[in-house]
Write a protein that holds these residues in place. Structure first.
Motif, PDB file in Angstrom:
ATOM      1  N   ALA A 145       0.811  -1.220   0.000  1.00  0.00           N
ATOM      2  CA  ALA A 145       0.000   0.000   0.000  1.00  0.00           C
ATOM      3  C   ALA A 145       0.841   1.265   0.000  1.00  0.00           C
ATOM      4  O   ALA A 145       0.308   2.356  -0.187  1.00  0.00           O
ATOM      5  N   SER A 146       2.142   1.136   0.169  1.00  0.00           N
ATOM      6  CA  SER A 146       2.990   2.308   0.390  1.00  0.00           C
ATOM      7  C   SER A 146       3.411   3.048  -0.881  1.00  0.00           C
ATOM      8  O   SER A 146       3.998   4.118  -0.798  1.00  0.00           O
ATOM      9  N   GLN A 147       3.114   2.507  -2.044  1.00  0.00           N
ATOM     10  CA  GLN A 147       3.606   3.112  -3.276  1.00  0.00           C
ATOM     11  C   GLN A 147       2.500   3.161  -4.325  1.00  0.00           C
ATOM     12  O   GLN A 147       1.860   2.151  -4.613  1.00  0.00           O
ATOM     13  N   ALA A 148       2.310   4.307  -4.919  1.00  0.00           N
ATOM     14  CA  ALA A 148       1.321   4.450  -5.986  1.00  0.00           C
ATOM     15  C   ALA A 148       1.713   3.598  -7.186  1.00  0.00           C
ATOM     16  O   ALA A 148       2.877   3.583  -7.588  1.00  0.00           O
ATOM     17  N   GLY A 149       0.738   2.874  -7.730  1.00  0.00           N
ATOM     18  CA  GLY A 149       0.977   2.069  -8.922  1.00  0.00           C
ATOM     19  C   GLY A 149       1.939   0.910  -8.719  1.00  0.00           C
ATOM     20  O   GLY A 149       2.526   0.428  -9.693  1.00  0.00           O
ATOM     21  N   ILE A 150       2.086   0.439  -7.507  1.00  0.00           N
ATOM     22  CA  ILE A 150       3.055  -0.613  -7.216  1.00  0.00           C
ATOM     23  C   ILE A 150       2.767  -1.876  -8.021  1.00  0.00           C
ATOM     24  O   ILE A 150       1.625  -2.263  -8.216  1.00  0.00           O
ATOM     25  N   GLU A 151       3.825  -2.469  -8.514  1.00  0.00           N
ATOM     26  CA  GLU A 151       3.760  -3.745  -9.224  1.00  0.00           C
ATOM     27  C   GLU A 151       4.385  -4.784  -8.289  1.00  0.00           C
ATOM     28  O   GLU A 151       5.565  -4.693  -7.952  1.00  0.00           O
ATOM     29  N   VAL A 152       3.572  -5.773  -7.873  1.00  0.00           N
ATOM     30  CA  VAL A 152       4.005  -6.770  -6.902  1.00  0.00           C
ATOM     31  C   VAL A 152       4.064  -8.134  -7.572  1.00  0.00           C
ATOM     32  O   VAL A 152       3.139  -8.520  -8.289  1.00  0.00           O
ATOM     33  N   LEU A 153       5.135  -8.859  -7.312  1.00  0.00           N
ATOM     34  CA  LEU A 153       5.289 -10.235  -7.778  1.00  0.00           C
ATOM     35  C   LEU A 153       5.372 -11.131  -6.557  1.00  0.00           C
ATOM     36  O   LEU A 153       6.183 -10.894  -5.655  1.00  0.00           O
ATOM     37  N   GLU A 154       4.534 -12.147  -6.539  1.00  0.00           N
ATOM     38  CA  GLU A 154       4.546 -13.130  -5.459  1.00  0.00           C
ATOM     39  C   GLU A 154       4.945 -14.474  -6.050  1.00  0.00           C
ATOM     40  O   GLU A 154       4.346 -14.931  -7.024  1.00  0.00           O
ATOM     41  N   ILE A 155       5.941 -15.104  -5.454  1.00  0.00           N
ATOM     42  CA  ILE A 155       6.376 -16.423  -5.903  1.00  0.00           C
ATOM     43  C   ILE A 155       5.972 -17.423  -4.832  1.00  0.00           C
ATOM     44  O   ILE A 155       6.548 -17.458  -3.746  1.00  0.00           O
ATOM     45  N   GLY A 156       4.941 -18.197  -5.141  1.00  0.00           N
ATOM     46  CA  GLY A 156       4.383 -19.152  -4.195  1.00  0.00           C
ATOM     47  C   GLY A 156       3.076 -18.646  -3.629  1.00  0.00           C
ATOM     48  O   GLY A 156       2.978 -18.329  -2.447  1.00  0.00           O
ATOM     49  N   GLY A 157       2.046 -18.555  -4.441  1.00  0.00           N
ATOM     50  CA  GLY A 157       0.766 -17.990  -4.020  1.00  0.00           C
ATOM     51  C   GLY A 157      -0.109 -18.928  -3.213  1.00  0.00           C
ATOM     52  O   GLY A 157      -1.041 -18.473  -2.558  1.00  0.00           O
ATOM     53  N   SER A 158       0.152 -20.228  -3.268  1.00  0.00           N
ATOM     54  CA  SER A 158      -0.647 -21.236  -2.583  1.00  0.00           C
ATOM     55  C   SER A 158      -2.127 -20.988  -2.855  1.00  0.00           C
ATOM     56  O   SER A 158      -2.526 -20.794  -3.994  1.00  0.00           O
ATOM     57  N   ARG A 159      -2.939 -20.948  -1.804  1.00  0.00           N
ATOM     58  CA  ARG A 159      -4.387 -20.754  -1.976  1.00  0.00           C
ATOM     59  C   ARG A 159      -4.799 -19.283  -1.910  1.00  0.00           C
ATOM     60  O   ARG A 159      -5.969 -18.955  -1.966  1.00  0.00           O
ATOM     61  N   GLY A 160      -3.828 -18.376  -1.778  1.00  0.00           N
ATOM     62  CA  GLY A 160      -4.126 -16.958  -1.920  1.00  0.00           C
ATOM     63  C   GLY A 160      -4.168 -16.121  -0.661  1.00  0.00           C
ATOM     64  O   GLY A 160      -4.485 -14.936  -0.739  1.00  0.00           O
ATOM     65  N   TYR A 161      -3.838 -16.672   0.497  1.00  0.00           N
ATOM     66  CA  TYR A 161      -3.913 -15.871   1.726  1.00  0.00           C
ATOM     67  C   TYR A 161      -2.983 -14.662   1.640  1.00  0.00           C
ATOM     68  O   TYR A 161      -3.427 -13.516   1.802  1.00  0.00           O
ATOM     69  N   SER A 162      -1.709 -14.872   1.374  1.00  0.00           N
ATOM     70  CA  SER A 162      -0.790 -13.735   1.262  1.00  0.00           C
ATOM     71  C   SER A 162      -1.110 -12.890   0.033  1.00  0.00           C
ATOM     72  O   SER A 162      -0.940 -11.673   0.043  1.00  0.00           O
ATOM     73  N   SER A 163      -1.613 -13.526  -1.009  1.00  0.00           N
ATOM     74  CA  SER A 163      -2.006 -12.795  -2.222  1.00  0.00           C
ATOM     75  C   SER A 163      -3.093 -11.770  -1.910  1.00  0.00           C
ATOM     76  O   SER A 163      -3.087 -10.660  -2.456  1.00  0.00           O
ATOM     77  N   ILE A 164      -4.024 -12.148  -1.048  1.00  0.00           N
ATOM     78  CA  ILE A 164      -5.110 -11.232  -0.678  1.00  0.00           C
ATOM     79  C   ILE A 164      -4.552 -10.032   0.072  1.00  0.00           C
ATOM     80  O   ILE A 164      -4.941  -8.892  -0.195  1.00  0.00           O
ATOM     81  N   TRP A 165      -3.625 -10.258   0.992  1.00  0.00           N
ATOM     82  CA  TRP A 165      -2.985  -9.136   1.687  1.00  0.00           C
ATOM     83  C   TRP A 165      -2.262  -8.232   0.689  1.00  0.00           C
ATOM     84  O   TRP A 165      -2.398  -6.999   0.740  1.00  0.00           O
ATOM     85  N   LEU A 166      -1.488  -8.827  -0.222  1.00  0.00           N
ATOM     86  CA  LEU A 166      -0.703  -8.046  -1.181  1.00  0.00           C
ATOM     87  C   LEU A 166      -1.607  -7.297  -2.172  1.00  0.00           C
ATOM     88  O   LEU A 166      -1.388  -6.111  -2.441  1.00  0.00           O
TER      89      LEU A 166
END
Length: 185
Positions: free
Chosen positions: A47-68
């Motif tokens: 949330a700290s950067q406008a237009g941030i592009e985030v890459l997650e390696i290892g999304g599993s069922r999406g818990y951390s993905s939802i936070w990101l």
């Protein structure tokens, strides 16, 4: 931000993860979710950067993905998540939809060693939460995809000290943060 859809989905996934751990399921069969405090940390980073592009390696069922993805949407960013397990990919898609984050999150299915080679985007933040023995190779593949000033956050560096003992930031099961200061050349 963290609306009712997001909060409800996160609560359900946390309960599922706790039940799987209590039942003693092997790690490969569990959701392997981050701790809620790590989730809040990831949200704050995204949330700290406008237009941030985030890459997650290892999304599993999406818990951390939802936070990101929730963090990324605060200022118009987005998440690209990589996951190899077909069953977890299906659950990821369902959970992201349940949280109302389809617009801010994309899943790339397949082995990260292969999918990273095909990605042409550049990222501001990478969350590394894959198989621990693969971290160094995945970091090397990710490095050219990072903007200068980009962050790499690696999970489980304390809980998996045998594989990741060189990292030592004491947050939950251990989170490592690297800042990319220049180009990879």
């Amino acid at each position: 931000m963290l609306d009712d859809l997001v909060l409800g989905t996160l609560a359900r996934l946390a309960a599922e993860d706790a039940a799987e751990r209590d039942a003693g399921l092997p790690a490969a069969q569990r959701s392997r979710a981050v701790a809620p405090t790590t989730g809040r940390f990831l949200f704050a980073l995204a949330a700290s950067q406008a237009g941030i592009e985030v890459l997650e390696i290892g999304g599993s069922r999406g818990y951390s993905s939802i936070w990101l993805a929730s963090g990324a949407r605060v200022q118009g960013g987005r998440l690209v998540s990589l996951e190899n397990d077909p069953a977890k990919c299906a659950a990821w898609r369902s959970n992201i939809a349940s949280a109302g984050l389809d617009e801010w999150a994309e899943l790339v299915a397949g082995d990260a060693h292969e999918t990273l080679a095909r990605i042409e985007d550049v990222f501001d933040l990478v969350f590394l939460d894959a198989e621990k023995d693969d971290y160094e190779a995945l970091f090397a593949l990710t490095r050219p995809l990072l903007e200068p000033g980009g962050l790499v956050v690696a999970d489980n560096v304390l809980s998996h000290v045998e594989a990741l003992g060189a990292y030592s930031v004491p947050l939950d099961r251990g989170v490592e943060v690297s800042v990319v200061l220049g180009s990879a050349t």
